[in-house]
Enzyme design. Structure first.
Site: not given
Lengths: 536, 454
Positions: A55, A58, A89, A187
């Site tokens: 999503c 994230a 991550r 992003h």
């Protein structure tokens, strides 16, 4: 085997009609006889299809913001979102002498039912106060999760009030999970905030050293960024900031002074790359430090950009030295890998970048794709004007920047830029499809069903993807390589990374464990002993 | 490592730092995997579903399948009915499970999606089943989500169809590993008692490698068996947080008496489990279990000087931590800090009662976090830390021997296959604890104090 449309149609046959129509547009067979091949991408996920996508939260907090080590990242939401993006991550970061590194902390407002009913703004303000009291960070981010937008918490107002109260930057990000159709929206949202509130806040007016660069869209997974740094610094570059692997508020705020921006992951950071060019006059260069050939090409393109003889000489010296070191080692692994085939399905950039590295080992990528890339990542940036934003993504705001009065400086004359653009990918990315061979498959938002079907059809020797599908091909006896987490190995970037990758891939092929899959008593006749006796 | 955690403890009200819990839907997803040929479905935006599959995959190192409604912004405004109906149609057409088990997220709970009414107008193929549970992430924890989905199984499936109850027991194992479920089944089988375990993830998330991927592996409680739970003589709920709700629902719906026991970790809780089964079904517990128990006591006695008086911090999910605390007390160890991230006064009450009986005092907290646990340890150091993988950061920062137990364990393998329940599981715990302590003694010993025999 030659794959044609009939094979694809046979796979899509299982789908209900509407799904079939949809998915057909997301799958291509590369055909260079066609002038241009168009793929559908960045559209909504089909419910129930078993996607690999995540999503916007994230994409924003997990990918772009999370690695910034001297900021405390607060998740405003129930506990899950913060918890799952805590240390999962592998964006490595070293704590500088006397500096700050909060990556091992997960900070969440842990919203409860009462916060949903009465609003969570007060709790968020309280959490920022507590973070200031405990950690005294250089700056704070607040990331929204699904319910925050729905109940109408104004995190922008809370952040603004906290910033005034505490005198440090408090940045808010409306990256609710339902925004857009994938991580990609996150992003974009993160890029806007970093551009607007961090870059340009530093005191530097001019670059502190020559050949200064920013490294954009590099998250230092498994130490990738450090391996590239080693070579760049050896050649003589000065890295001003990295966005955002091992990055810090303290370095990113001076990103405006660099002479050149390198873009590794185009999808996640191209917004900032573009805006830096408009606002500060800094061009960007698409680089790829995955694979030896790409690394060398990227280094040479950088040297060409600066056009300095010493720099070019030093670049070639370092390349020669590194090659002499790694080529004999790679040859060993190449013998094991030669002639094999791979699938390469990764987020929004590695689906392309790793194909070259596979090829250097003698492995052909027969299927590649992205979870959440846009058409420009597949087809190249020239299609951008033709891309229509659909209803699902139209609410992701675009940030418009103007040349900065104080800091704008044309780093390159327009004539020089035009000349360079003919030779190097300056402010340009040609996309993945251009690099693929005829007959190979490109697939967008690959789902579980298609994964299984394409494996049956193409029988790859290695499957490169993520953790959710790693164990699926492995159950079938096909080695699987995670290209998000690198299976907790790395670095895979740069010269040293190519060796590490080759070693890991060769290990995946040569492990003796594959020899035990079939049960010995299932292959042997039950009456073996008796039969032999009769023969005597 | 965690160098920004101060020793001085101040009251915090802004939320959690380094949580000792996660959110409901992952527990529901795990429970749903414990039904044979079931596909869990996450009704929300797809990020949740990916995170939950990812996390379970990392713990079990096995494929974890689940689908999602993949909400967009539009669905948040107009409701997720269309998304859910499309998902149901696609799931049955493409993946063909026997059962779809739907859970919700904070998104769909906040907008108030009414799942039963959506199901009423969904295209569900003949012979296929769709069940659901509401699992709002802003209440309780992943353990609550497990409890809610398990209760949902009863609500949708359990039926009382026989006049007299069958000589069989329902066992709800709680939020434990498949290795634990196998061990609980072995104990019950070796007493010759008929049972139905649900959910049962053994054979699903610990499936063998055969060269073929099975989307729906052999394991999992069968729907007909879950239906038949309504005809059983007794339900044993192991772990009050994870299992009691379903057992009470079964009592309400089908009049099957419910009995809640501790998760059978350690000698006392295992004794209680076997005796509860004996009381309801058999006259004698077989010798092989008596032998196992005797072996465990033998080991505990042989090794007691490794543990006695050692100070321990333990954290994790409430049912597991209650069992572990009871067991470390049985070994003569001293629990100093006991914490769960899951809210619930019952946890503190139960732990405090055990401590009182042992004449001890400790820091005990439900709804706590690992930031506070580390602060406690800074103020009152311990000799051993017991908990999930996240404890490794505290273990390194404070230099404490560490035993990984509970959920999740993301950095070691095999653990999910091996039990911590039953006498066998207790033996394994003794081995893990003593190895951790003795490895540390070896590491720290001066050459002249380094021992061959310990």
């Amino acid at each position: 085997m030659a794959i044609n449309d009939k094979h694809i149609d046979a796979i899509l046959e299982t789908y209900p009609a509407k799904v079939k129509r949809n998915r057909k547009k997301h799958i291509l067979i590369k055909d260079s006889a066609q002038a241009h091949q168009e793929i559908e991408a960045n559209t909504r996920t089909i419910p129930g299809i078993i996607t690999n996508r995540g999503c916007a939260y994230a994409g924003c907090k997990g990918v772009v913001l999370g690695p910034i080590k001297d900021m405390v990242h607060i998740t405003h939401g129930p506990i899950g979102c913060g918890y799952y993006s805590w240390l999962t991550r592998r964006n490595k970061a070293k704590t500088p002498e006397g500096g700050q590194n909060f990556l091992s902390y997960c900070v969440s407002t842990d919203m409860q039912e009462s916060d949903i009913v009465f609003g969570g703004e007060k709790k968020l303000a309280r959490m920022i106060d507590e973070v200031m009291d405990i950690f005294k960070p250089n700056a704070v981010t607040v990331s929204a999760t699904c319910p925050v937008g729905l109940i109408g918490d104004d995190i922008g107002a809370v952040a603004k009030a906290a910033q005034e109260k505490h005198g440090i930057p408090v940045l808010s990000f409306n990256c609710e999970g339902y925004k857009g159709v994938s991580q990609s929206a996150g992003h974009h949202i993160a890029n806007n905030g970093i551009m607007d509130k961090i870059i340009g806040q530093g005191e530097l007016i001019e670059t502190p050293a020559c050949y200064s660069i920013n490294f954009l869209g590099e998250y230092n997974i498994g130490g990738d960024s450090w391996e590239i740094h080693r070579v760049l610094e050896d050649i003589g570059y000065h890295v001003v900031s990295v966005l955002t692997g091992d990055g810090s508020y303290e370095t990113i705020k001076n990103a405006h002074v660099a002479d050149l921006n390198l873009v590794q992951c185009h999808r996640s950071i191209n917004y900032i790359a573009d805006m830096l060019e408009k606002k500060y006059g800094t061009p960007w260069l698409k680089v790829n430090f995955i694979g030896v050939t790409s690394t060398i090409e990227s280094l040479r393109n950088m040297a060409l950009y600066f056009g300095d003889k010493d720099l070019i000489r030093r670049t070639e010296e370092v390349i020669a030295r590194e090659l002499a070191r790694i080529e004999p080692v790679l040859d060993q692994y190449k013998k094991i890998c030669e002639g094999k085939t791979a699938f390469c399905f990764v987020g929004g950039s590695r689906g392309h970048h790793y194909q070259g590295l596979f090829a250097e080992l003698g492995i052909e990528t027969v299927l590649a794709g992205y979870e959440f890339a846009h058409r420009d990542d597949y087809e190249g940036r020239e299609v951008i004007p033709a891309i229509k934003t659909d209803a699902d993504s139209k609410n992701i705001p675009d940030l418009h920047v103007e040349p900065d009065r104080k800091y704008f400086k044309l780093k390159l004359s327009p004539e020089k830029a035009e000349e360079l653009k003919k030779r190097i990918p300056l402010s340009n990315y040609p996309g993945m499809i251009a690099n693929m061979k005829d007959g190979h498959i490109i697939t967008d938002d690959l789902n579980h069903y298609e994964t299984e079907e394409f494996i049956k059809l193409l029988k790859p020797d290695i499957f490169a993807s993520g953790i959710k599908d790693k164990f699926i091909p492995q159950k079938m006896g096909i080695p699987s390589k995670q290209l998000h987490s690198y299976d907790y190995s790395g670095p895979y970037a740069g010269f040293g990374g190519a060796v590490k990758f080759a070693e890991d891939i060769a290990m995946a092929f040569t492990s003796p464990t594959w020899n035990f899959i079939s049960t010995p008593w299932k292959d042997k006749p039950l009456l073996e002993g008796a039969m032999q006796k009769e023969g005597h | 490592m965690l160098e920004h955690t101060p020793k001085e403890i101040k009251e915090r009200k802004g939320g959690m730092i380094n949580p000792a819990k996660t959110c409901q839907p992952i527990g529901a997803m795990y429970a749903a995997l414990g039904i044979h040929k079931c596909l869990p479905h996450s009704h929300g935006s797809q990020g949740c579903c990916s995170y939950h599959r990812m996390h379970l995959t990392r713990h079990f190192r096995d494929p974890i399948m689940a689908s999602t409604s993949s909400f967009t912004e539009g669905a948040c405004v107009f409701g997720g009915g269309a998304n859910l109906k499309t998902a149901i149609k696609n799931v049955f057409a493409i993946y063909d499970p026997d059962v779809m088990a739907i859970h919700t997220t904070c998104l769909t709970e906040t907008i108030g999606d009414d799942i039963p009414s959506y199901l009423g107008s969904a295209e569900i193929p003949d012979g296929k089943i769709v069940i659901h549970a509401n699992t709002p992430s802003y209440a309780g924890s992943h353990v609550t989500g497990f409890a809610n989905m398990t209760k949902g199984m009863v609500t949708y499936l359990a039926e009382a169809t026989t006049d007299t109850n069958k000589e069989q027991v329902n066992i709800i194992p709680g939020f434990v590993n498949p290795g634990d479920m196998r061990e609980i089944k072995r104990l019950t089988k070796s007493m010759g008692i008929n049972f139905i375990m649900f959910p049962d993830t053994s054979g699903v998330v610990d499936s063998p490698m055969t060269g073929k991927f099975e989307m729906f592996p052999r394991g999992g409680a069968k729907v007909e068996d879950i239906r038949d739970t309504g005809n059983s003589k007794l339900t044993i709920a192991l772990g009050s947080f994870a299992s009691t709700d379903a057992a009470i629902q079964l009592e309400r719906k089908c009049k099957v008496p419910a009995k809640t026991l501790k998760t059978p970790i350690g000698i006392k809780a295992t004794d209680e489990f076997l005796m509860a089964l004996r009381a309801a079904f058999i006259s004698e517990i077989p010798y092989e279990l008596e032998e196992e128990r005797g072996q465990l006591v033998d080991i505990m006695t042989d090794t007691h000087y490794h543990f006695h008086g050692q100070r321990v911090a333990v954290f994790g999910d409430p049912d597991v931590v209650i069992g572990l605390t009871e067991f470390i007390l049985s070994l003569g160890m001293v629990p100093v800090h006991v914490l769960t991230g899951t809210p619930g006064a019952a946890f503190e009450k139960e732990i405090k009662a055990m401590l009182l009986e042992a004449g001890l005092k400790a820091n005990v907290k439900a709804n706590g976090d690992l930031f506070e646990l580390q602060q406690w340890i800074k103020n009152e150091p311990v000799d051993l830390l017991l908990g999930n993988t996240y404890g490794k950061y505290i273990s390194r920062a404070e230099d404490i021997p560490f035993v990984r137990v509970g959920f999740p364990v993301l950095d070691r393998s095999v653990h999910s296959y091996m039990p911590i329940v039953g006498y066998q599981g207790a033996m394994r715990l003794v081995e893990m604890i003593s190895n951790a302590l003795l490895d540390r003694a070896d590491r720290d010993a001066a050459d002249e104090d380094f021992e061959l025999v310990m």
